[in-house]
Scaffold this motif. Structure first.
Motif, PDB file in Angstrom:
ATOM      1  N   PRO A  78     -40.057  35.470 -99.772  1.00  0.00           N
ATOM      2  CA  PRO A  78     -41.477  35.352-100.113  1.00  0.00           C
ATOM      3  C   PRO A  78     -41.794  33.918-100.538  1.00  0.00           C
ATOM      4  O   PRO A  78     -41.070  33.333-101.354  1.00  0.00           O
ATOM      5  N   GLY A  79     -42.840  33.346 -99.949  1.00  0.00           N
ATOM      6  CA  GLY A  79     -43.283  32.002-100.303  1.00  0.00           C
ATOM      7  C   GLY A  79     -42.481  30.874 -99.671  1.00  0.00           C
ATOM      8  O   GLY A  79     -42.785  29.704 -99.864  1.00  0.00           O
ATOM      9  N   GLU A  80     -41.445  31.240 -98.930  1.00  0.00           N
ATOM     10  CA  GLU A  80     -40.588  30.207 -98.339  1.00  0.00           C
ATOM     11  C   GLU A  80     -41.179  29.670 -97.028  1.00  0.00           C
ATOM     12  O   GLU A  80     -41.943  30.352 -96.358  1.00  0.00           O
ATOM     13  N   GLY A 107     -49.626  31.644-100.868  1.00  0.00           N
ATOM     14  CA  GLY A 107     -48.593  32.680-100.933  1.00  0.00           C
ATOM     15  C   GLY A 107     -48.040  33.124 -99.593  1.00  0.00           C
ATOM     16  O   GLY A 107     -47.178  33.992 -99.522  1.00  0.00           O
ATOM     17  N   THR A 108     -48.547  32.529 -98.503  1.00  0.00           N
ATOM     18  CA  THR A 108     -48.043  32.907 -97.180  1.00  0.00           C
ATOM     19  C   THR A 108     -46.680  32.257 -96.922  1.00  0.00           C
ATOM     20  O   THR A 108     -46.501  31.067 -97.187  1.00  0.00           O
ATOM     21  N   LEU A 156     -39.910  19.295 -91.151  1.00  0.00           N
ATOM     22  CA  LEU A 156     -38.908  19.052 -92.198  1.00  0.00           C
ATOM     23  C   LEU A 156     -39.567  18.733 -93.532  1.00  0.00           C
ATOM     24  O   LEU A 156     -39.087  19.145 -94.584  1.00  0.00           O
ATOM     25  N   ASP A 157     -40.682  18.001 -93.490  1.00  0.00           N
ATOM     26  CA  ASP A 157     -41.397  17.684 -94.735  1.00  0.00           C
ATOM     27  C   ASP A 157     -41.924  18.942 -95.411  1.00  0.00           C
ATOM     28  O   ASP A 157     -41.918  19.062 -96.629  1.00  0.00           O
ATOM     29  N   LEU A 158     -42.400  19.865 -94.599  1.00  0.00           N
ATOM     30  CA  LEU A 158     -43.058  21.058 -95.142  1.00  0.00           C
ATOM     31  C   LEU A 158     -42.053  22.130 -95.573  1.00  0.00           C
ATOM     32  O   LEU A 158     -42.284  22.840 -96.552  1.00  0.00           O
ATOM     33  N   CYS A 159     -40.947  22.230 -94.821  1.00  0.00           N
ATOM     34  CA  CYS A 159     -40.091  23.409 -94.993  1.00  0.00           C
ATOM     35  C   CYS A 159     -38.964  23.184 -95.995  1.00  0.00           C
ATOM     36  O   CYS A 159     -38.528  22.061 -96.241  1.00  0.00           O
ATOM     37  N   ASP A 160     -38.483  24.303 -96.570  1.00  0.00           N
ATOM     38  CA  ASP A 160     -37.367  24.245 -97.503  1.00  0.00           C
ATOM     39  C   ASP A 160     -36.046  24.280 -96.752  1.00  0.00           C
ATOM     40  O   ASP A 160     -35.077  23.656 -97.130  1.00  0.00           O
ATOM     41  N   ARG A 161     -36.051  25.083 -95.692  1.00  0.00           N
ATOM     42  CA  ARG A 161     -34.801  25.363 -95.014  1.00  0.00           C
ATOM     43  C   ARG A 161     -34.995  25.224 -93.514  1.00  0.00           C
ATOM     44  O   ARG A 161     -36.105  25.395 -93.005  1.00  0.00           O
TER      45      ARG A 161
END
Ligand code: ATP
Length: 236
Positions: free
Chosen positions: A29-31, A187-188, A201-206
């Motif tokens: 959730p939230g990732e 929350g999406t 890559l800038d936006l994502c955690d993984r």
């Protein structure tokens, strides 16, 4: 925490051609998760499986802990999975506002149209300025924003975004990513499929790297920078 989206050893095929081989991942959730890889490795197929457009031949797909394998795409949509692609889906002979009103009425009911429009114009100011313009007369980038606005205003649980930056001017891509960032703030959870990985890559955690239908690497965005740069020569 139960993942909002989970693939368990998903295999998928087009007729005799196997496109995915045992792909597994979870989206919390939230990732925000980036799915990257070169041409034809199966990224779009993962996006299609995630929204019910392709049914796995083996393995399973879970949405918020519920096994959705084999369910129709509208059931995925009802469970909160929205799918946005590079394709434009707007009614060319209707105005921007008419296009938005049509889809908002479907998801929010008659009374929700006004607030939906406000939110869409806040997210995409250019659409507010063009509200009376026929959608078919707008540029490709603007039409893509219009189709994105229709999806985003639903504030889905999961947004599967497939190659949204394809063919768009850099400034529009940057705006699009700002919008994705804001949507994430609401929350999406995001599954971002991209070939040009810089913004992702800038936006994502993984990051998940796909190669010939299998996951070849997964790790944090920070760790991915070296790996992915070598593999795809990203435009940043
Ligand atoms: P691209 O970045 O070029 O869009 P991709 O990584 O998204 O590629 P997919 O579109 O998922 O890759 O395709 C994976 C493989 O499945 C490719 O070899 C492709 O040719 C094949 N494929 C995709 N769609 C179909 C289809 N409808 N029928 C047959 N084969 C298909």
């Amino acid at each position: 925490m139960t993942p909002v989206l989970e693939f368990r050893s998903v295999t998928a095929a087009y007729g005799p051609f196997r496109a995915l081989f045992g792909v597994s991942y979870t989206l919390a959730p939230g990732e925000a998760l980036a799915l990257v890889g070169s041409n034809g490795v199966g990224k779009t197929t993962v996006a299609r499986v995630a929204s019910g457009l392709v049914v796995p031949t083996e393995g399973s797909v879970l949405v918020a802990g519920r096994d959705m394998t084999g369910s129709k795409p509208y059931r995925f949509a009802r469970a909160g999975v929205a799918h946005a692609t590079e394709g434009r889906s707007v009614f060319a002979t209707l105005t921007v506002e008419e296009n938005l009103s049509l889809s908002f009425r479907r998801v929010r009911g008659r009374r929700g149209v006004r607030s939906g429009l406000e939110l869409a114009y806040e997210m995409f100011p250019v659409l507010g300025r063009r509200r009376g313009q026929l959608a078919g007369s707008m540029s490709g980038g603007e039409q893509r924003m219009l189709s994105m606005a229709r999806v985003m205003v639903e504030i889905p649980k999961v947004l599967v975004a497939d190659e949204l930056s394809l063919g768009l001017a850099p400034i529009i891509v940057a705006e699009l990513y700002d919008t994705l960032r804001r949507l994430r703030g609401e929350g999406t959870s995001l599954l971002i499929v991209e070939q040009q990985v810089g913004h992702a890559l800038d936006l994502c955690d993984r990051v998940i790297v796909l190669d010939h239908g299998s996951v070849s690497w997964t790790g944090s965005s920070a760790e991915a920078t070296g790996v992915v740069t070598q593999a795809f020569d990203p435009v940043h």
